[in-house]
Write a protein that holds these residues in place. Structure first.
Motif, PDB file in Angstrom:
ATOM      1  N   UNK A 188      48.678 110.186  41.116  1.00 50.55           N
ATOM      2  CA  UNK A 188      47.404 109.686  41.100  1.00 50.55           C
ATOM      3  C   UNK A 188      47.305 109.440  39.317  1.00 50.55           C
ATOM      4  N   UNK A 189      47.472 110.257  38.439  1.00 51.94           N
ATOM      5  CA  UNK A 189      47.331 110.215  37.134  1.00 51.94           C
ATOM      6  C   UNK A 189      48.292 109.245  36.513  1.00 51.94           C
ATOM      7  N   UNK A 190      49.458 109.099  36.953  1.00 56.07           N
ATOM      8  CA  UNK A 190      50.399 108.237  36.327  1.00 56.07           C
ATOM      9  C   UNK A 190      49.807 106.872  36.693  1.00 56.07           C
ATOM     10  N   UNK A 191      49.362 106.376  37.914  1.00 59.29           N
ATOM     11  CA  UNK A 191      48.991 105.171  38.295  1.00 59.29           C
ATOM     12  C   UNK A 191      47.562 104.833  37.812  1.00 59.29           C
ATOM     13  N   UNK A 231      37.178 108.861  27.805  1.00 59.20           N
ATOM     14  CA  UNK A 231      38.372 108.349  27.272  1.00 59.20           C
ATOM     15  C   UNK A 231      38.534 106.892  27.805  1.00 59.20           C
ATOM     16  N   UNK A 232      38.285 106.958  29.251  1.00 58.40           N
ATOM     17  CA  UNK A 232      38.569 105.552  30.080  1.00 58.40           C
ATOM     18  C   UNK A 232      37.572 104.655  29.677  1.00 58.40           C
ATOM     19  N   UNK A 266      36.480 107.337  37.829  1.00 61.15           N
ATOM     20  CA  UNK A 266      38.074 108.050  37.251  1.00 61.15           C
ATOM     21  C   UNK A 266      38.130 109.398  37.010  1.00 61.15           C
ATOM     22  N   UNK A 267      36.906 109.900  36.231  1.00 63.22           N
ATOM     23  CA  UNK A 267      36.793 111.229  35.983  1.00 63.22           C
ATOM     24  C   UNK A 267      36.441 112.332  37.346  1.00 63.22           C
ATOM     25  N   UNK A 268      35.835 111.743  38.324  1.00 65.14           N
ATOM     26  CA  UNK A 268      35.596 112.494  39.394  1.00 65.14           C
ATOM     27  C   UNK A 268      36.850 112.410  40.095  1.00 65.14           C
ATOM     28  N   UNK A 269      37.702 111.302  40.540  1.00 70.76           N
ATOM     29  CA  UNK A 269      38.552 111.489  41.387  1.00 70.76           C
ATOM     30  C   UNK A 269      39.999 112.422  40.633  1.00 70.76           C
ATOM     31  N   UNK A 319      44.991 101.707  33.549  1.00 67.16           N
ATOM     32  CA  UNK A 319      44.043 101.425  32.514  1.00 67.16           C
ATOM     33  C   UNK A 319      44.579 101.195  31.183  1.00 67.16           C
ATOM     34  N   UNK A 320      45.651 101.703  30.802  1.00 69.61           N
ATOM     35  CA  UNK A 320      46.301 101.364  29.432  1.00 69.61           C
ATOM     36  C   UNK A 320      46.910 100.031  29.527  1.00 69.61           C
TER      37      UNK A 320
END
Length: 315
Positions: free
Chosen positions: A198-201, A108-109, A155-158, A206-207
């Motif tokens: 972390x998810x929000x940032x 998705x990223x 991003x997926x890993x972190x 990205x968006x």
């Protein structure tokens, strides 16, 4: 997980799109068709842009990788989802769940960044056509795609590590059809402030950055098209980016609908509908958008079918 947990969660139960038994088989066939069309359409785009000599340009190079990403995104979600329609026990192991979340985030990223790169590609092609093959050289194309995959992978890993470093010690029922971030956070019995931050940032960065690239690119594209004296030139310039504009509108429209709705209106059922759209429906629609509105792709498909039929007759 914390050693003091009373119950160690080793698997999760996915509730799916719907928990109504009478809908499981009809939904299975609906999503089987969607996944089948996604596979056929994206494999078709990958094949055509790989073998046709007239599609060896930066635009179709990026389109091929968008098709690879769409194929991967839906494949991370759809097979497990289809299996769960047919079984009573809709379980997924702890590590399978973590892998699915990591794979989903990776694709998705990568899709968000690829759409931004494709917008920049159209900007250079229309606004600076004389510099196009210099600015968007094969080496630059390869570098941009490599960075896109690398950033998506990191991003997926972190993010998945942050989510699965939490303790899950009570309910293991995920109110979703795949292992997504929000349903997992609601199950945790740990403090979720750090992973939520972390998810929000990550999501906001990205968006917002990709959306800025897309908006600025198309703003300049529209200005350039309006400055053209020839109506034929305006029509040709617009036709080269119409498909991408449509794909971007559908994708970002879905994400903005999901993330900008008021918190009071948020529900996991709404989240499921939005997730179905950008994980399964959009990967199915993209090949149709890029083929039905693109003369080059349609011509390449005709050449491919003609060569294939000739080869079969000569056997």
């Amino acid at each position: 997980m914390a050693p003091g947990n009373l119950t160690l969660v080793t698997e999760f139960i996915l509730m799916g799109v719907s928990d109504r038994p009478e809908l499981q088989i009809p939904l299975f066939f609906v999503f089987l068709v969607i996944y089948g069309l996604t596979m056929a359409g994206n494999l078709g785009i990958i094949t055509l842009t790989s073998v046709d000599s007239q599609l060896q340009t930066p635009m179709y190079f990026f389109l091929r990788h968008l098709a690879i990403i769409n194929l991967g995104d839906s494949t991370v979600i759809a097979p497990k989802m289809l299996i769960n329609f047919l079984v009573q026990k809709k379980t997924t192991s702890y590590y399978e769940c973590a892998t699915q979340l990591g794979g989903f985030l990776f694709f998705i990223v990568a899709e968000v960044l690829t759409l931004a790169v494709m917008a920049y590609d159209r900007y250079v092609a229309i606004c600076n056509p004389l510099l196009y093959m210099v600015v968007v050289s094969p080496q630059i194309c390869l570098l941009l795609v490599s960075l896109t995959y690398l950033y998506g992978f990191s991003t997926g890993i972190v993010v998945s590590y942050c989510i699965f470093s939490l303790s899950y010690c009570s309910s293991n029922v995920i109110n979703h059809f795949f292992c997504d971030i929000v349903p997992l956070l609601t199950l945790s019995c740990s403090d979720t402030y750090f992973p939520e931050t972390i998810v929000f940032i990550s999501a906001a960065t990205n968006l917002v950055l990709s959306l800025i690239i897309v908006v600025v690119s198309y703003f300049n594209i529209v200005l350039s098209i309006l400055r053209m004296r020839s109506s034929e030139g305006r029509k040709k310039a617009f036709s080269t980016c119409a498909s991408h504009m449509m794909a971007v509108t559908v994708f970002y429209g879905t994400l903005l609908f999901m993330y900008l709705q008021p918190q009071t209106n948020y529900s996991l059922d709404t989240d499921k509908i939005a997730s179905v759209f950008y994980t399964l429906v959009i990967p199915m629609l993209n090949p149709m958008i890029y083929s039905l509105r693109n003369k080059d792709v349609k011509a390449a498909l005709q050449r491919f079918l003609t060569i294939s039929c000739y080869s079969l007759k000569s056997m």
